[in-house]
Write an enzyme that holds these catalytic residues in place. Structure first.
Site, PDB file in Angstrom:
ATOM      1  N   ARG A  51       0.839  -1.348  -0.037  1.00  8.26           N
ATOM      2  CA  ARG A  51      -0.093  -0.016  -0.009  1.00  8.26           C
ATOM      3  C   ARG A  51       0.865   1.177   0.045  1.00  8.26           C
ATOM      4  O   ARG A  51       0.959   1.984  -1.139  1.00  8.26           O
ATOM      5  CB  ARG A  51      -0.928   0.085   1.310  1.00  8.26           C
ATOM      6  CG  ARG A  51      -2.228   0.940   1.070  1.00  8.26           C
ATOM      7  CD  ARG A  51      -1.806   2.430   1.382  1.00  8.26           C
ATOM      8  NE  ARG A  51      -1.225   2.639   2.990  1.00  8.26           N
ATOM      9  CZ  ARG A  51      -0.846   3.703   3.340  1.00  8.26           C
ATOM     10  NH1 ARG A  51      -0.868   4.757   2.440  1.00  8.26           N
ATOM     11  NH2 ARG A  51      -0.307   3.891   4.791  1.00  8.26           N
ATOM     12  N   ASP A  52       1.524   1.316   1.077  1.00  7.93           N
ATOM     13  CA  ASP A  52       2.374   2.747   1.261  1.00  7.93           C
ATOM     14  C   ASP A  52       3.393   2.882   0.424  1.00  7.93           C
ATOM     15  O   ASP A  52       3.902   3.774  -0.270  1.00  7.93           O
ATOM     16  CB  ASP A  52       2.610   3.077   2.850  1.00  7.93           C
ATOM     17  CG  ASP A  52       3.166   4.159   3.044  1.00  7.93           C
ATOM     18  OD1 ASP A  52       2.743   5.435   2.274  1.00  7.93           O
ATOM     19  OD2 ASP A  52       4.217   4.410   3.983  1.00  7.93           O
ATOM     20  N   HIS A 264       6.839   4.598  12.204  1.00  6.92           N
ATOM     21  CA  HIS A 264       6.628   4.353  10.667  1.00  6.92           C
ATOM     22  C   HIS A 264       7.534   5.301  10.147  1.00  6.92           C
ATOM     23  O   HIS A 264       7.445   6.609  10.220  1.00  6.92           O
ATOM     24  CB  HIS A 264       5.205   4.896  10.415  1.00  6.92           C
ATOM     25  CG  HIS A 264       5.143   4.733   8.886  1.00  6.92           C
ATOM     26  ND1 HIS A 264       4.302   3.751   8.269  1.00  6.92           N
ATOM     27  CD2 HIS A 264       5.489   5.277   7.621  1.00  6.92           C
ATOM     28  CE1 HIS A 264       4.154   3.813   6.850  1.00  6.92           C
ATOM     29  NE2 HIS A 264       4.955   4.791   6.772  1.00  6.92           N
ATOM     30  N   HIS A 266      10.289   7.061   7.427  1.00  2.00           N
ATOM     31  CA  HIS A 266      10.920   7.220   6.009  1.00  2.00           C
ATOM     32  C   HIS A 266      12.384   7.648   6.402  1.00  2.00           C
ATOM     33  O   HIS A 266      12.880   8.222   7.345  1.00  2.00           O
ATOM     34  CB  HIS A 266      10.338   8.413   5.310  1.00  2.00           C
ATOM     35  CG  HIS A 266       8.900   7.994   5.048  1.00  2.00           C
ATOM     36  ND1 HIS A 266       8.181   7.851   3.488  1.00  2.00           N
ATOM     37  CD2 HIS A 266       7.788   7.523   5.710  1.00  2.00           C
ATOM     38  CE1 HIS A 266       7.042   7.606   3.470  1.00  2.00           C
ATOM     39  NE2 HIS A 266       6.592   7.409   4.781  1.00  2.00           N
ATOM     40  N   CYS A 297       5.859   9.435  -0.471  1.00  2.00           N
ATOM     41  CA  CYS A 297       4.231  10.230   0.114  1.00  2.00           C
ATOM     42  C   CYS A 297       4.212  11.210  -1.104  1.00  2.00           C
ATOM     43  O   CYS A 297       4.677  12.203  -1.509  1.00  2.00           O
ATOM     44  CB  CYS A 297       4.608  11.188   1.426  1.00  2.00           C
ATOM     45  SG  CYS A 297       2.805  11.686   1.546  1.00  2.00           S
ATOM     46  N   ASN A 306      10.075   4.354   2.529  1.00  5.36           N
ATOM     47  CA  ASN A 306      10.062   3.751   3.838  1.00  5.36           C
ATOM     48  C   ASN A 306      11.244   3.218   4.219  1.00  5.36           C
ATOM     49  O   ASN A 306      11.940   2.509   3.250  1.00  5.36           O
ATOM     50  CB  ASN A 306       8.973   2.915   4.176  1.00  5.36           C
ATOM     51  CG  ASN A 306       7.459   3.373   4.038  1.00  5.36           C
ATOM     52  OD1 ASN A 306       7.030   4.227   4.901  1.00  5.36           O
ATOM     53  ND2 ASN A 306       6.978   3.296   2.839  1.00  5.36           N
TER      54      ASN A 306
END
Length: 316
Positions: A51-52, A264, A266, A297, A306
């Protein structure tokens, strides 16, 4: 985590380096002994690559390719995987086929339940794998619930500690976004679906730069109040440092129990692993990561991907 005893070839005594070596060896061995004495801890890793990770890639992958990626992650031993995002395809076109992805994954999973799959790899109990999806509003939640019966085990809402980022990301300010999220959590609670809360920009914002950690704590606490079982604290643009991470987490702890917190990070400035380690030292036991460090993002130009799942596993 494992402690390692320090050893190396003895340094020369020239210019007092023998004394320096002796002190460094004592420091390193004391640290190793302290680490070895700690009780064994379990760290939960949430794989967010499908997803991300994929939402920010320039190439749009087919639903079949995404399904294959998730299946491979399951076979690799990932028990918590964020697979899709039920948002407007106008804003995140890479996630336009989320319903198809989740329906395909549920079909595969049901074949495993019935024992009709031709896949002979049984190392991972696929029945225990949690598939989650991002559902920032009630429409997204409804779409997720309709994407194959029982396909989505957990949903996530996505807020921010920055007013400007909130406007860019979900089209409204922080207060209105929380009102929208409450509709999702209420509906999810009625159906018994767990909800995860994301708070972005916890250590910096691409628009406002500095973010008040008191706001991070407030938003996190309100998400827990509305029913989120877990809060993921996101360094969206990767500007955090270990010291800033520790300060922020301790502020959030005044509103949220530590066992509900996830991090979370990056890796824009190569600080992600150091920040994760700092968070673990503060008692956090849940880490988000992305296979191969995929991601970024869409609303934070310049932010890198990430932290990679492989690097996190190696560090642990």
């Amino acid at each position: 985590m494992t402690g390692y005893r320090f050893s190396c070839t003895r340094l020369s005594n020239k210019n007092g380096s023998g004394l320096l070596y002796s002190r460094f060896r004592k420091f390193a061995n004391d640290a190793a002994d302290a680490a070895a004495a700690r009780p064994t801890r379990k760290v939960k890793i949430v794989e967010v690559g499908p997803r991300d990770g994929l939402q920010n890639e320039s190439a749009t992958l087919s639903a079949e390719t995404k399904i294959t990626l998730v299946k491979k992650l399951v076979d690799a031993g990932c028990p918590f995987i964020e697979c899709a995002s039920f948002v407007s395809p106008k804003w995140v076109p890479a996630m336009a086929d989320s319903s198809k992805v989740m329906t395909g994954l549920q079909k595969w999973r049901m074949e495993e339940y019935r024992g009709t799959s031709t896949d002979t790899d049984t190392d991972t109990d696929r029945k225990q794998v949690i598939f989650s999806a991002l559902t920032p509003n009630i429409k997204g939640f409804t779409d997720a619930m309709n994407a194959g019966e029982g396909a989505v085990d957990e949903v996530a809402i996505f807020g921010a500690a920055s007013e400007t980022f909130s406007m860019k990301n979900v089209g409204c300010g922080i207060e209105e976004s929380l009102d929208r999220f409450r509709k999702v959590t209420d509906a999810a609670n009625e159906l018994g679906v767990p909800v995860r809360g994301y708070v972005s920009c916890v250590l910096g914002c691409p628009y406002e730069e500095t973010v008040d950690i008191a706001k991070v704590a407030e938003v996190s606490g309100r998400m827990v109040e509305m029913g989120c079982h877990e809060i993921s604290l996101g360094d969206t643009i990767g500007v955090g440092t270990p010291y800033a991470t520790i300060r922020m987490i301790n502020e959030v702890k005044s509103f949220v129990d530590t066992d509900k917190l996830a991090v979370h990070f990056h890796d824009t400035y190569g600080q992600a692993l150091a920040n994760i380690y700092a968070a673990l030292e503060e008692g956090v036991g849940i880490v988000d990561s992305s296979v191969a460090g995929l991601g970024g993002c869409p609303y934070a130009s310049g932010a890198s991907g990430n932290v990679s799942t492989e690097d996190v596993v190696y560090m642990l």
